[in-house]
Design a protein around this motif. Structure first.
Motif, PDB file in Angstrom:
ATOM      1  N   LEU A   7       1.361  18.710 -20.380  1.00 20.93           N
ATOM      2  CA  LEU A   7       1.711  17.918 -19.093  1.00 20.93           C
ATOM      3  C   LEU A   7       2.870  18.055 -18.502  1.00 20.93           C
ATOM      4  O   LEU A   7       3.320  18.188 -17.371  1.00 20.93           O
ATOM      5  CB  LEU A   7       1.237  16.532 -19.435  1.00 20.93           C
ATOM      6  N   ALA A   8       3.915  17.899 -19.507  1.00 22.91           N
ATOM      7  CA  ALA A   8       5.430  17.875 -19.059  1.00 22.91           C
ATOM      8  C   ALA A   8       5.502  19.316 -18.555  1.00 22.91           C
ATOM      9  O   ALA A   8       6.269  19.402 -17.384  1.00 22.91           O
ATOM     10  CB  ALA A   8       6.339  17.827 -20.211  1.00 22.91           C
ATOM     11  N   MET A 266       8.437  11.487 -14.650  1.00 19.90           N
ATOM     12  CA  MET A 266       9.804  12.232 -14.374  1.00 19.90           C
ATOM     13  C   MET A 266      10.430  11.865 -13.028  1.00 19.90           C
ATOM     14  O   MET A 266       9.823  11.418 -12.143  1.00 19.90           O
ATOM     15  CB  MET A 266       9.759  13.551 -14.462  1.00 19.90           C
ATOM     16  N   ARG A 267      11.674  12.100 -12.786  1.00 20.60           N
ATOM     17  CA  ARG A 267      12.557  12.112 -11.690  1.00 20.60           C
ATOM     18  C   ARG A 267      12.095  13.210 -10.793  1.00 20.60           C
ATOM     19  O   ARG A 267      12.194  14.529 -11.525  1.00 20.60           O
ATOM     20  CB  ARG A 267      13.863  11.738 -11.772  1.00 20.60           C
ATOM     21  N   LEU A 268      11.811  13.027  -9.426  1.00 26.07           N
ATOM     22  CA  LEU A 268      11.388  14.572  -8.800  1.00 26.07           C
ATOM     23  C   LEU A 268      12.681  14.900  -8.140  1.00 26.07           C
ATOM     24  O   LEU A 268      13.612  14.087  -7.646  1.00 26.07           O
ATOM     25  CB  LEU A 268      10.477  14.139  -7.632  1.00 26.07           C
ATOM     26  N   GLU A 278      17.104  27.738 -14.437  1.00 27.97           N
ATOM     27  CA  GLU A 278      17.889  27.272 -15.117  1.00 27.97           C
ATOM     28  C   GLU A 278      18.056  25.848 -15.118  1.00 27.97           C
ATOM     29  O   GLU A 278      18.811  25.016 -15.802  1.00 27.97           O
ATOM     30  CB  GLU A 278      19.415  27.985 -14.819  1.00 27.97           C
ATOM     31  N   THR A 279      17.082  25.073 -14.104  1.00 28.78           N
ATOM     32  CA  THR A 279      17.010  23.743 -14.104  1.00 28.78           C
ATOM     33  C   THR A 279      16.665  23.138 -15.295  1.00 28.78           C
ATOM     34  O   THR A 279      15.571  23.517 -15.629  1.00 28.78           O
ATOM     35  CB  THR A 279      16.176  23.255 -12.849  1.00 28.78           C
ATOM     36  N   ASP A 280      17.294  21.858 -16.030  1.00 29.46           N
ATOM     37  CA  ASP A 280      16.837  21.482 -17.029  1.00 29.46           C
ATOM     38  C   ASP A 280      15.943  20.266 -16.647  1.00 29.46           C
ATOM     39  O   ASP A 280      16.597  19.172 -16.445  1.00 29.46           O
ATOM     40  CB  ASP A 280      18.351  20.851 -17.912  1.00 29.46           C
ATOM     41  N   PHE A 281      14.761  20.377 -16.725  1.00 31.95           N
ATOM     42  CA  PHE A 281      13.899  19.533 -16.536  1.00 31.95           C
ATOM     43  C   PHE A 281      13.969  18.367 -17.571  1.00 31.95           C
ATOM     44  O   PHE A 281      13.172  17.198 -17.163  1.00 31.95           O
ATOM     45  CB  PHE A 281      12.325  19.924 -16.308  1.00 31.95           C
ATOM     46  N   LYS A 335      13.014   9.798  -5.926  1.00 31.92           N
ATOM     47  CA  LYS A 335      11.803   9.581  -6.047  1.00 31.92           C
ATOM     48  C   LYS A 335      11.397  10.019  -7.454  1.00 31.92           C
ATOM     49  O   LYS A 335      11.780  10.879  -8.106  1.00 31.92           O
ATOM     50  CB  LYS A 335      10.917  10.322  -5.059  1.00 31.92           C
ATOM     51  N   GLY A 336      10.327   9.153  -8.027  1.00 29.90           N
ATOM     52  CA  GLY A 336       9.592   9.513  -9.280  1.00 29.90           C
ATOM     53  C   GLY A 336       8.202   9.542  -9.384  1.00 29.90           C
ATOM     54  O   GLY A 336       7.648   9.109  -8.343  1.00 29.90           O
TER      55      GLY A 336
END
Length: 462
Positions: A7-8, A266-268, A278-281, A335-336
């Protein structure tokens, strides 16, 4: 693979490249082998033999992982013992001892020479005092004694300087050796962590093989077997816990076994925010806690307990859960989204999962300053009797607010979007799919293609 992890991953990928999920539906299902019941081996193939070979391979993987872990632990234990007992190269220890002794002797010699020089200078000064009866010869002898004492003092000083340098070098070499042992212990500790994870993965693979045949999406029931509804406020303040509600219901005419619910938040990304490989989700994940009538304490999701274990859900029954989301206090306004998915397992040969997920979006407000952050006013639900086959009465799910598209929601509402064969159902999705819906769609795609295990006997070959 844990469903919660999928899911994540689905959400993270969706906010990066939403369109990918609209054209690659079977990705998750393809990661598992086909079930033995649906494979059609050639006449000269032996499925049981293949199963046994795979079983032996998994057993060997566990044994190898155990042996590697044991070896690493033994190595680290030996290194720690060396550190405690200061077991390093004997030459280094010998040199340090010798250098220490030499430095001590040089220090003593210099002190003696310095004292001799002071005494010689004082004797000469007395002979030169006015009224002294000293002869010129006595004065000359005293001057010679002072000169000799100065030479001896200078030599002792040089010797001490050299001895001090030797001691410094020996101490540095000794310290470096001890540091090297400490670093080795640290590296081995890191290797042990990796080896423990490798062993856990190998054991999970073996347990999965022993526990059940794989059942893919095409074998899952096509009816709407499980429903989830997720509701919550339209705004969430960073640093302050906020309550959401989750309802899982069984609209079928039979009991569903081993029902689980999975939740992620999560935060959007902000509009125009750069999102790349390289974005750290992980930094965007919003911690979620849950409570229910039979679990009154707020409970966090963990790697080992990554779902809400509902258990048996009778026909027409439902299960209500309170969710507590807490956005990090330093999170910026934005937004989340929160998403939920239900799944179940049956041990009568059927696989199951809800072909529907729930999503709600909300605005994140920056943390308030100078004011205490109160706990949410809602408390975990009070105990209630579990519904039974004869007494369960369906209760209407929370009201779903829809926008212009029948499968999307207004902000702060909930979505109950079905997944059909790994594709979005009538979302009208395209390359300009809204970010929140893309995330939800990705979860649906991932969820719809999940595989579930059903219990099977290891058989005579196990």
């Amino acid at each position: 693979m844990k469903i919660r992890r999928i899911l994540a991953t689905a959400v993270a990928a969706a906010v990066t490249t939403p369109v990918v999920f609209l054209s690659a539906a079977p990705a998750f299902a393809d990661t598992k082998p086909s079930p033995a019941s649906t494979q059609k081996p050639a006449s000269d193939e032996d499925p049981d033999g293949d199963d046994f070979a795979e079983y032996e391979k998994l057993l060997a993987a566990v044994a190898d992982a155990e042996a590697k872990l044991a070896d690493l632990k033994a190595q680290r234990k030996a290194v720690v013992k060396d550190i405690d007992e200061k077991n390093i190269d004997e030459a280094l220890k010998t040199e340090l001892a010798a250098a220490t002794a030499a430095a001590g002797a040089a220090k003593t010699a210099k002190a003696t020479a310095d004292a001799a020089l002071v005494a010689a200078e004082e004797a000469l000064a007395k002979l030169k005092e006015t009224g002294s009866a000293a002869t010129p010869e006595e004065i000359a002898t005293a001057e010679q004694a002072v000169t000799a004492a100065k030479t001896a003092a200078e030599s002792a000083a040089t010797t001490k300087t050299e001895a001090d340098l030797r001691l410094k070098n020996a101490s540095t070499a000794y310290s470096d050796a001890m540091v090297a042992l400490t670093q080795k212990a640290t590296l081995l500790a890191a290797d042990i962590v990796v080896a423990e994870q490798d062993l856990a993965d190998a054991e999970d693979a073996l347990e999965e093989f022993e526990g059940g045949a794989i059942c893919e999406e095409e074998d899952m029931e096509k009816e709407s077997s499980l429903k989830v509804a997720l509701t919550g406020p339209k705004t969430v303040t960073a640093g302050e816990p906020t309550i959401f509600s989750l309802r899982v219901s069984n609209p079928t005419e039979r009991t569903l076994e081993e029902v689980h619910a999975y939740v992620n938040a999560m935060r959007l990304p902000a509009p125009g925010e750069l999102i790349d490989d390289e974005t750290d989700f992980a930094k965007r994940i919003i911690p979620v806690e849950w409570s229910s009538a039979d679990n009154l304490e707020w409970t966090s999701f963990t790697e080992k307990s990554d779902s809400i274990e509902i258990g048996k859900l009778v026909k027409g029954g439902q299960y209500d859960v309170k969710l507590r989301l807490t956005v990090a206090a330093d999170a910026p306004a934005g937004k989340g989204t929160a998403v939920s998915f239900g799944a179940y397992e049956k041990f009568d040969g059927d696989c199951g999962g809800g072909e529907q997920f729930a999503q709600t979006e909300f605005d994140i407000l920056a943390a308030k300053t100078g004011k205490p952050k109160p706990e949410p006013t809602e408390t975990p639900a009070t105990p209630a009797p579990e519904p039974t086959e004869t007494t369960a009465t369906p209760t209407p799910a929370p009201t779903v607010t829809t926008g212009g598209n029948t499968n999307t929601t207004q902000q702060g509402g909930s979505s109950r979007t079905p997944v059909n064969n790994g594709t979005l159902a009538a979302t009208g999705a395209n390359d300009t799919l809204p970010l929140g819906l893309a995330a939800a769609g990705a979860v649906a795609l991932g969820a719809g293609a999940l595989v579930f295990a059903r219990r099977r006997k290891a058989g005579a070959n196990a």
